[in-house]
Design a protein around this motif. Structure first.
Motif, PDB file in Angstrom:
ATOM      1  N   VAL A 237       1.033  -1.098  -0.125  1.00 44.43           N
ATOM      2  CA  VAL A 237       0.080  -0.146  -0.039  1.00 44.43           C
ATOM      3  C   VAL A 237       0.891   1.344  -0.197  1.00 44.43           C
ATOM      4  N   ASP A 238       0.688   2.082  -0.903  1.00 45.84           N
ATOM      5  CA  ASP A 238       1.486   3.126  -0.914  1.00 45.84           C
ATOM      6  C   ASP A 238       1.223   4.182   0.211  1.00 45.84           C
ATOM      7  N   LYS A 239       2.274   5.065   0.477  1.00 49.30           N
ATOM      8  CA  LYS A 239       2.049   6.047   1.866  1.00 49.30           C
ATOM      9  C   LYS A 239       0.802   6.846   1.886  1.00 49.30           C
ATOM     10  N   GLU A 240       0.499   7.641   0.540  1.00 47.88           N
ATOM     11  CA  GLU A 240      -0.446   8.361   0.436  1.00 47.88           C
ATOM     12  C   GLU A 240      -1.869   7.646   0.840  1.00 47.88           C
ATOM     13  N   THR A 241      -2.056   6.608   0.221  1.00 46.30           N
ATOM     14  CA  THR A 241      -3.147   5.722   0.437  1.00 46.30           C
ATOM     15  C   THR A 241      -3.200   5.172   1.865  1.00 46.30           C
ATOM     16  N   ALA A 242      -2.163   4.782   2.474  1.00 47.63           N
ATOM     17  CA  ALA A 242      -2.216   4.356   3.912  1.00 47.63           C
ATOM     18  C   ALA A 242      -2.696   5.511   4.801  1.00 47.63           C
ATOM     19  N   LEU A 243      -1.972   6.624   4.367  1.00 48.82           N
ATOM     20  CA  LEU A 243      -2.289   7.854   5.354  1.00 48.82           C
ATOM     21  C   LEU A 243      -3.705   8.104   5.266  1.00 48.82           C
ATOM     22  N   ARG A 244      -4.199   8.208   3.933  1.00 51.58           N
ATOM     23  CA  ARG A 244      -5.678   8.311   3.920  1.00 51.58           C
ATOM     24  C   ARG A 244      -6.667   7.522   4.792  1.00 51.58           C
ATOM     25  N   LYS A 245      -6.230   6.280   4.418  1.00 53.99           N
ATOM     26  CA  LYS A 245      -7.197   5.082   5.197  1.00 53.99           C
ATOM     27  C   LYS A 245      -6.945   5.418   6.652  1.00 53.99           C
ATOM     28  N   LEU A 246      -5.943   5.723   7.350  1.00 54.97           N
ATOM     29  CA  LEU A 246      -5.814   5.865   8.680  1.00 54.97           C
ATOM     30  C   LEU A 246      -6.573   7.188   9.275  1.00 54.97           C
TER      31      LEU A 246
ATOM     32  N   LYS B  49     -10.885  10.915  -2.636  1.00 58.93           N
ATOM     33  CA  LYS B  49     -11.002   9.610  -1.916  1.00 58.93           C
ATOM     34  C   LYS B  49     -11.359   8.541  -3.064  1.00 58.93           C
ATOM     35  N   THR B  50     -11.091   7.211  -2.732  1.00 58.84           N
ATOM     36  CA  THR B  50     -11.592   6.183  -3.587  1.00 58.84           C
ATOM     37  C   THR B  50     -12.930   5.948  -3.640  1.00 58.84           C
ATOM     38  N   PHE B  51     -13.632   5.345  -4.733  1.00 57.74           N
ATOM     39  CA  PHE B  51     -15.051   5.274  -4.942  1.00 57.74           C
ATOM     40  C   PHE B  51     -15.587   4.356  -3.676  1.00 57.74           C
ATOM     41  N   GLN B  52     -14.527   3.349  -3.307  1.00 53.09           N
ATOM     42  CA  GLN B  52     -15.095   2.310  -1.943  1.00 53.09           C
ATOM     43  C   GLN B  52     -15.239   3.266  -0.879  1.00 53.09           C
ATOM     44  N   GLU B  53     -14.060   4.236  -0.515  1.00 57.29           N
ATOM     45  CA  GLU B  53     -14.295   4.998   0.727  1.00 57.29           C
ATOM     46  C   GLU B  53     -15.381   6.029   0.612  1.00 57.29           C
ATOM     47  N   ASN B  54     -15.518   6.431  -0.512  1.00 59.43           N
ATOM     48  CA  ASN B  54     -16.732   7.629  -0.761  1.00 59.43           C
ATOM     49  C   ASN B  54     -17.984   6.553  -0.197  1.00 59.43           C
ATOM     50  N   VAL B  55     -18.238   5.469  -0.658  1.00 62.75           N
ATOM     51  CA  VAL B  55     -19.406   4.731  -0.051  1.00 62.75           C
ATOM     52  C   VAL B  55     -19.557   4.777   1.635  1.00 62.75           C
ATOM     53  N   SER B  56     -18.318   4.541   2.240  1.00 67.71           N
ATOM     54  CA  SER B  56     -18.181   4.503   3.576  1.00 67.71           C
ATOM     55  C   SER B  56     -18.833   5.734   4.153  1.00 67.71           C
ATOM     56  N   LEU B  57     -18.167   7.005   3.558  1.00 66.01           N
ATOM     57  CA  LEU B  57     -18.398   8.146   4.091  1.00 66.01           C
ATOM     58  C   LEU B  57     -19.542   8.870   3.784  1.00 66.01           C
ATOM     59  N   VAL B  58     -20.128   8.703   2.607  1.00 65.18           N
ATOM     60  CA  VAL B  58     -21.302   9.205   2.238  1.00 65.18           C
ATOM     61  C   VAL B  58     -22.574   8.507   3.158  1.00 65.18           C
ATOM     62  N   SER B  59     -22.341   7.341   3.325  1.00 62.20           N
ATOM     63  CA  SER B  59     -23.729   6.559   4.012  1.00 62.20           C
ATOM     64  C   SER B  59     -23.554   7.290   5.516  1.00 62.20           C
ATOM     65  N   ARG B  60     -22.406   7.761   6.152  1.00 64.84           N
ATOM     66  CA  ARG B  60     -22.547   8.666   7.329  1.00 64.84           C
ATOM     67  C   ARG B  60     -23.257  10.018   7.290  1.00 64.84           C
ATOM     68  N   ILE B  61     -23.772  10.325   6.000  1.00 66.00           N
ATOM     69  CA  ILE B  61     -24.557  11.598   6.059  1.00 66.00           C
ATOM     70  C   ILE B  61     -25.604  11.238   7.202  1.00 66.00           C
TER      71      ILE B  61
END
Lengths: 263, 427
Positions: A237-246, B49-61
């Protein structure tokens, strides 16, 4: 604390968030009647008509503080309550709306949503301020994270509180619950799960559904972010993605801890 | 003398709002539904954000319509990225959406609206006098939230529904239990609708308005569609949603406001039954035909009855839907290959049309526009409150504030989604 001779007075208050923590109380169908009868719930806008209260023994407070009006109300709740519980990830850590606050992301987002010609002071419903967790303004006596809270992490605290017993913390990461569920570790299969640095209390639901933990319970108190970043790097996992996830659900605490690690 | 009404906090709604009515010489000068809920600006924070992350976030509206947000989001992403999912996945999503309708409508009708008819502060306060009704409410709501838990992973904000499929597909045995229970609860809810329909609906808030809802495919009743029906007789594809909403910012609300042709409009259960109620089936059809009158078109208080009928229809769909789902094979989450695209999707949240419009580049969100039902109908709520306040003040009604709150509550506003409360103000 208070004596258990009288029913404690409970207030449920909500600031900025999805109202999911209050709704989760309403969704405790089997315990709902007990919830409303073992304590005197004097303030709970979502479920009952408005009441004025002078004092509550237990204040359950959901949401982050996003306007000056909310800040004044929070201070009033603190003054009028004996024991204040931050309910949910937004109240504990700022929630998803805290995201990238360290980078002053709030101003930019405000312009994006309301337009560049709209000023914060134009609003008559309380001037907007960057979202913050409750503990940045007032003393918080207990934190119950969750997005939203789960019955199993609130009830051990709540039942003690209404009996006038000081509750204990819930000091474990998602991994502990995941092992108890008997799951195979997703990280060992190269799937970027951040359970090791996230507070338990959800029952490790996502890994139990074959999905990586997204971190919605907020940071685990003794999280080792350095080791987590190393592990994520190791599985590609690249650093940018890792930080974003955390940071996604990590709020103020994750941003502070990550800042230390990166330095 | 100049008087005003100030309902400081609108209670038994989701989120933080209030109603202010400014009155001068017994004439209503201005009505403001204040939305205090602080701005979270989700549309802006999901960028990058990735589209998967978007799904997790927008459901929290929103917690009450978490499924609708998640559903609309997944639909918009799959439409943009041209992801085809197997029929079983589509039907499981439909089942999950029905579960949310049961959860949300039962919560609103029994727990939030019903106490007003008995002048009680909450559903729990009805226990001493109406124990059976309260127990029934709790049982029916639990059905909805437990079915959501099965399909989502938990009662609120479960991550199990994903772009391309589900993390875990429920077993036939698990689904059977819900099909059996639905059959058991249908007569109970049908009998409650007769009780609800017997309550007198006051006529102080009558005025004509415009209604909008999604046009479900195959001329069936349902809660999604690719075009929007309007009571003017027009129909537009969902892609033209901006023309139908014309969002604007007002200083007394962090929720934006919408108008169509410069006029307020209504979305939600009442709009759906007025526009496509003739497509209902089963007992829900019977109840609708029995209780529908022209009054529904001018009085938002009928929304409570409309919601109860929709909840009944939802229960009635479940046994057959479960049989269809069981007959289809399980599938893994579909892999997304194309990472660029643009699309708009609409679903009906329990309280009205919900639009999610996305632009995705390299798998990440570039532009996100979300228009919630409450942001669409708040102007309409203000107009109805104005009409009612004038009548109630003229007849010196002693329960003016309660009645105005009941109007706002009837819409089942979701203030977190958009922003919450009522107040008479003396100038």
């Amino acid at each position: 604390m208070w004596t258990s001779e009288h029913k404690p007075i409970v207030g449920v208050f909500g600031f900025s968030g999805c109202a999911g923590d209050q709704l989760r109380l309403v969704h405790m169908e089997d315990e709902l009647v007990t919830l409303f009868t073992t304590a005197e719930i004097k303030f709970f806008h979502m479920a009952q008509s408005h009441q004025e209260v002078d004092h509550v023994d237990i204040a359950l407070v959901e949401g982050s503080i996003n306007t000056k009006k909310q800040l004044e109300e929070l201070k009033e709740i603190r003054e009028k309550s004996t024991f204040l519980v931050a309910l949910g990830t937004c109240a504990c850590f700022g929630g998803i709306q805290y995201l990238n606050e360290k980078d002053k992301a709030f101003e930019e987002r405000f312009k994006h949503v309301y337009g560049s010609n709209v000023k914060k002071e134009d609003f008559t419903v309380g001037e907007a301020i960057p979202p913050q967790p409750l503990c940045n303004f007032v003393k918080v006596d207990a934190m119950v994270p969750g997005c939203p809270i789960e019955k199993d992490n609130l009830m051990p605290i709540y039942t003690k509180l209404i009996k006038g017993i000081k509750p204990q913390k819930y000091p474990a990461p998602v991994c502990v619950e995941c092992k108890l569920e008997g799951n195979d570790c997703l990280l060992l299969h190269g799937i970027p799960c951040i359970g090791p640095v996230v507070s338990a209390g959800c029952g490790a639901i996502c890994p139990s559904h074959n999905l990586p933990c997204v971190g919605c319970w907020g940071p685990y108190e003794a999280a080792n972010y350095k080791s987590m970043l190393n592990k994520l790097e190791e599985i590609g996992v690249d650093k940018e993605t890792a930080l974003r996830k955390l940071k996604l659900f990590g709020g103020s605490k994750a941003e502070e801890e990550l800042e230390k690690v990166i330095k | 003398m100049n008087k005003g009404i100030n309902v400081k906090v609108l209670s038994r709604v989701e989120g933080d709002g209030g109603i202010k009515v400014y009155v001068k010489n017994n004439k209503v000068e201005q009505v403001l539904v204040d939305i205090f809920e602080g701005p979270r600006m989700i549309e802006a924070l999901v960028k990058g954000k990735t589209f998967q992350e978007n799904v997790s976030l927008v459901s929290r509206i929103c917690a009450i319509c978490t499924v609708s947000h998640r559903y609309a989001s997944i639909k918009a992403i799959e439409k943009a990225l041209k992801v085809e999912v197997p029929e079983k996945i589509q039907l499981l999503r439909k089942l999950l959406h029905l579960a949310e309708y049961i959860e949300s409508h039962i919560l609103h009708v029994y727990f939030l609206a019903l106490p007003d008819f008995f002048r009680k502060p909450s559903a729990i306060a009805l226990l001493p006098t109406h124990k059976e009704t309260v127990v029934e409410a709790i049982t029916l709501k639990k059905y909805g939230t437990e079915l959501m838990k099965l399909l989502m992973g938990r009662k609120i904000h479960g991550e199990n529904p994903q772009v391309g499929g589900f993390g875990r597909i429920p077993t036939n045995k698990e689904l059977d239990e819900f099909a059996e229970k639905a059959k058991e609860y249908i007569p109970q809810l049908a009998a409650f609708i007769d009780v609800l329909a017997s309550f007198e609906i006051p006529d102080y808030c009558e005025r004509e308005t415009t209604f909008m809802c999604c046009n479900p495919p195959n001329n069936e009743f349902g809660f999604e569609g690719d075009s929007i029906l309007i009571s003017t007789g027009e129909e537009y594809p969902v892609e033209e949603y901006k023309k139908l909403t014309n969002e604007r910012v007002v200083p007394h609300s962090y929720a934006k406001r919408s108008r169509y042709n410069d006029k307020p409009f209504t979305v939600g259960a009442l709009a759906r039954l007025i526009l496509i109620g003739d497509r209902l089936t089963g007992l829900a059809k019977e109840k609708f035909e029995k209780y529908y009158t022209e009054k529904w078109k001018v009085n938002p208080l009928y929304n409570n009855l409309a919601q109860a009928i929709e909840a009944l229809w939802s229960f009635e769909q479940i046994p057959e839907l479960v049989e269809k789902i069981k007959a289809l094979p399980d599938s893994e989450i579909v892999e997304v290959k194309n990472l660029n695209g643009k699309a708009t999707a609409a679903v009906e949240a329990p309280r009205g049309i919900l639009y999610h419009s996305y632009e995705i580049k390299d798998g990440k969100m570039v532009n996100v526009d979300i228009i919630t039902p409450t942001a669409q109908f708040l102007d309409d709520v203000e107009e109805y409150i104005r009409v009612a306040a004038e009548k109630l003040i003229a007849e010196k009604n002693e329960e003016t504030e309660l009645h105005l709150e009941m109007i706002a509550r009837a819409y089942d506003p979701c203030i977190s989604c958009s922003c919450h409360m009522v107040k008479l103000i003396e100038e």
